[in-house]
Write a protein that holds these residues in place. Structure first.
Motif, mmCIF file in Angstrom:
data_model
loop_
_atom_site.group_PDB
_atom_site.id
_atom_site.type_symbol
_atom_site.label_atom_id
_atom_site.label_comp_id
_atom_site.label_asym_id
_atom_site.label_seq_id
_atom_site.Cartn_x
_atom_site.Cartn_y
_atom_site.Cartn_z
ATOM 1 N N TRP A 126 0.910 -1.174 -0.167
ATOM 2 C CA TRP A 126 -0.085 0.009 -0.072
ATOM 3 C C TRP A 126 0.655 1.228 -0.088
ATOM 4 N N ALA A 127 1.852 1.082 0.756
ATOM 5 C CA ALA A 127 2.810 2.535 1.084
ATOM 6 C C ALA A 127 3.326 2.658 -0.400
ATOM 7 N N ALA A 128 4.351 1.634 -0.916
ATOM 8 C CA ALA A 128 4.674 1.823 -2.121
ATOM 9 C C ALA A 128 3.979 2.460 -3.359
ATOM 10 N N ILE A 129 2.631 2.047 -3.180
ATOM 11 C CA ILE A 129 1.872 2.553 -4.546
ATOM 12 C C ILE A 129 1.276 3.952 -4.055
ATOM 13 N N ARG A 130 0.822 4.121 -2.810
ATOM 14 C CA ARG A 130 0.300 5.369 -2.396
ATOM 15 C C ARG A 130 1.429 6.302 -2.485
ATOM 16 N N TYR A 131 2.535 6.239 -2.227
ATOM 17 C CA TYR A 131 3.615 7.389 -1.925
ATOM 18 C C TYR A 131 4.549 7.425 -3.290
ATOM 19 N N TYR A 139 -5.690 3.794 -1.358
ATOM 20 C CA TYR A 139 -5.667 2.750 -2.240
ATOM 21 C C TYR A 139 -6.092 1.439 -1.443
ATOM 22 N N VAL A 140 -7.171 0.754 -2.035
ATOM 23 C CA VAL A 140 -7.812 -0.375 -1.598
ATOM 24 C C VAL A 140 -7.733 -1.741 -2.475
ATOM 25 N N GLU A 141 -6.884 -2.806 -2.323
ATOM 26 C CA GLU A 141 -6.739 -3.739 -3.423
ATOM 27 C C GLU A 141 -7.841 -4.853 -2.890
ATOM 28 N N LEU A 142 -8.800 -5.017 -3.668
ATOM 29 C CA LEU A 142 -9.976 -5.978 -3.458
ATOM 30 C C LEU A 142 -9.542 -7.434 -3.917
ATOM 31 N N ASP A 143 -8.681 -7.548 -5.013
ATOM 32 C CA ASP A 143 -8.215 -8.837 -5.195
ATOM 33 C C ASP A 143 -7.067 -8.696 -6.079
ATOM 34 N N ASP A 144 -6.632 -9.865 -6.904
ATOM 35 C CA ASP A 144 -5.636 -9.444 -7.655
ATOM 36 C C ASP A 144 -5.534 -8.820 -8.841
ATOM 37 N N VAL A 188 -23.306 10.130 -7.186
ATOM 38 C CA VAL A 188 -22.806 10.828 -8.650
ATOM 39 C C VAL A 188 -23.765 10.209 -9.645
ATOM 40 N N SER A 189 -23.820 11.133 -10.695
ATOM 41 C CA SER A 189 -24.566 11.042 -11.794
ATOM 42 C C SER A 189 -23.926 11.669 -12.998
ATOM 43 N N PRO A 190 -24.253 11.347 -14.081
ATOM 44 C CA PRO A 190 -23.654 11.849 -15.567
ATOM 45 C C PRO A 190 -23.479 13.357 -15.457
ATOM 46 N N ASP A 191 -24.232 14.011 -14.790
ATOM 47 C CA ASP A 191 -24.384 15.642 -14.718
ATOM 48 C C ASP A 191 -23.388 16.146 -13.391
ATOM 49 N N THR A 192 -22.803 15.186 -12.698
ATOM 50 C CA THR A 192 -21.938 15.796 -11.662
ATOM 51 C C THR A 192 -20.830 16.437 -12.057
ATOM 52 N N LEU A 193 -20.517 17.628 -11.619
ATOM 53 C CA LEU A 193 -19.510 18.356 -12.151
ATOM 54 C C LEU A 193 -18.288 18.176 -11.410
ATOM 55 N N LEU A 194 -16.959 18.081 -12.263
ATOM 56 C CA LEU A 194 -15.846 17.790 -11.797
ATOM 57 C C LEU A 194 -15.236 19.073 -11.415
ATOM 58 N N THR A 195 -14.767 19.450 -10.096
ATOM 59 C CA THR A 195 -13.905 20.547 -9.619
ATOM 60 C C THR A 195 -12.659 20.056 -8.859
ATOM 61 N N ASP A 196 -11.777 21.169 -8.890
ATOM 62 C CA ASP A 196 -10.514 20.956 -7.983
ATOM 63 C C ASP A 196 -10.638 20.744 -6.551
ATOM 64 N N GLN A 197 -12.205 20.877 -6.003
ATOM 65 C CA GLN A 197 -12.309 20.817 -4.775
ATOM 66 C C GLN A 197 -12.884 19.362 -4.358
ATOM 67 N N ILE A 198 -12.827 18.616 -5.273
ATOM 68 C CA ILE A 198 -13.154 17.368 -4.850
ATOM 69 C C ILE A 198 -12.076 16.274 -5.021
ATOM 70 N N THR A 199 -12.228 15.044 -4.485
ATOM 71 C CA THR A 199 -11.600 14.025 -4.967
ATOM 72 C C THR A 199 -12.348 12.661 -5.439
ATOM 73 N N LEU A 200 -12.201 11.829 -6.082
ATOM 74 C CA LEU A 200 -12.960 10.700 -6.468
ATOM 75 C C LEU A 200 -12.551 9.356 -5.961
ATOM 76 N N LEU A 201 -13.412 8.577 -5.708
ATOM 77 C CA LEU A 201 -13.189 7.265 -5.428
ATOM 78 C C LEU A 201 -13.585 6.403 -6.518
ATOM 79 N N VAL A 202 -12.815 5.599 -7.370
ATOM 80 C CA VAL A 202 -12.849 4.927 -8.424
ATOM 81 C C VAL A 202 -12.745 3.654 -8.221
ATOM 82 N N LEU A 203 -13.418 2.683 -8.867
ATOM 83 C CA LEU A 203 -13.490 1.032 -9.005
ATOM 84 C C LEU A 203 -13.030 0.686 -10.475
#
Length: 215
Positions: A126-131, A139-144, A188-203
């Motif tokens: 985790w540390a190697a990838i994160r930093y 970062y969360v690893e769900l499986d391989d 989150v919807s297709p109309d959600t506006l992306l700004t520099d004030q947010i971070t995203l959780l992506v899978l």
């Protein structure tokens, strides 16, 4: 709420016991060291001093009654291995044991462990990838193959909507939620506006996430 038997109050074991108690689970903590048991007793549901390699002692704990039995002995791997094996022989439904080396993980799985946790290896990865990544916050690893990343919004996406960037179609990556001012929002919807004030959780697949976010 689950009933959990935790054997071995190593540094890791103690932290696990504290977290389980905070989550509201019933925890029976066991260690051969009286000082460690007395220290954890005010935090957990109950605690006992005893030798977990003694079959009669383990039997007296009623290991069949616990949803999960965790073996977090760090000082003596032979004791950890014997405890893991005895728990299964006595009918424990699910045994999770701690390893400190690759070879230990293999032996534990062969001798009764249903699952093995390898804290140093897992945190190191985790540390190697994160930093080593500029824009990766967690970062969360769900499986391989699959992972969840928390990432900053790429500069080229700022001012666009989720629908406009369409990373699901391009990379098969799903935006699960975003974080703003420390709070998660899953609307989150297709109309959600992306700004520099947010971070995203992506899978998505780890390789796809690496490619999309240049990690």
């Amino acid at each position: 709420m689950k009933n959990i038997l935790l054997i071995g109050l190593s540094h890791f074991g103690k932290h696990v016991a504290e977290e389980l108690a905070d989550l509201g689970h019933e925890v029976m903590a066991v260690d051969i060291n009286e000082e460690k048991v007395n220290e954890i007793l005010p935090i957990v549901t109950n605690a006992q001093i005893g030798d977990s390699t003694n079959a009669e002692f383990l039997k007296s704990l009623g290991v069949r009654n616990y949803d999960v039995c965790m073996v977090t002995i760090s000082e003596n791997f032979q004791n950890s291995l014997e405890t893991t094996s005895l728990l299964k022989e006595l009918g424990a439904s699910y045994v999770v044991s701690m390893a400190k080396r690759d070879v230990q993980e293999k032996f534990l799985l062969r001798n009764g462990a249903d699952e093995v946790v390898y804290p140093e290896k897992q945190v190191a990865k985790w540390a190697a990838i994160r930093y080593s990544a500029d824009h990766l916050l967690d970062y969360v690893e769900l499986d391989d193959e699959y992972s969840i990343f928390e990432v900053e919004v790429p500069l080229a996406w700022i001012g666009k909507t989720v629908g406009q960037i369409d990373i699901r179609k391009k990379y098969n990556i799903n935006i699960m939620a975003f974080r703003q001012n420390g709070k998660l929002d899953a609307s989150v919807s297709p109309d959600t506006l992306l700004t520099d004030q947010i971070t995203l959780l992506v899978l998505g697949e780890y390789k796809a996430l690496q490619k999309c976010f240049k990690i």
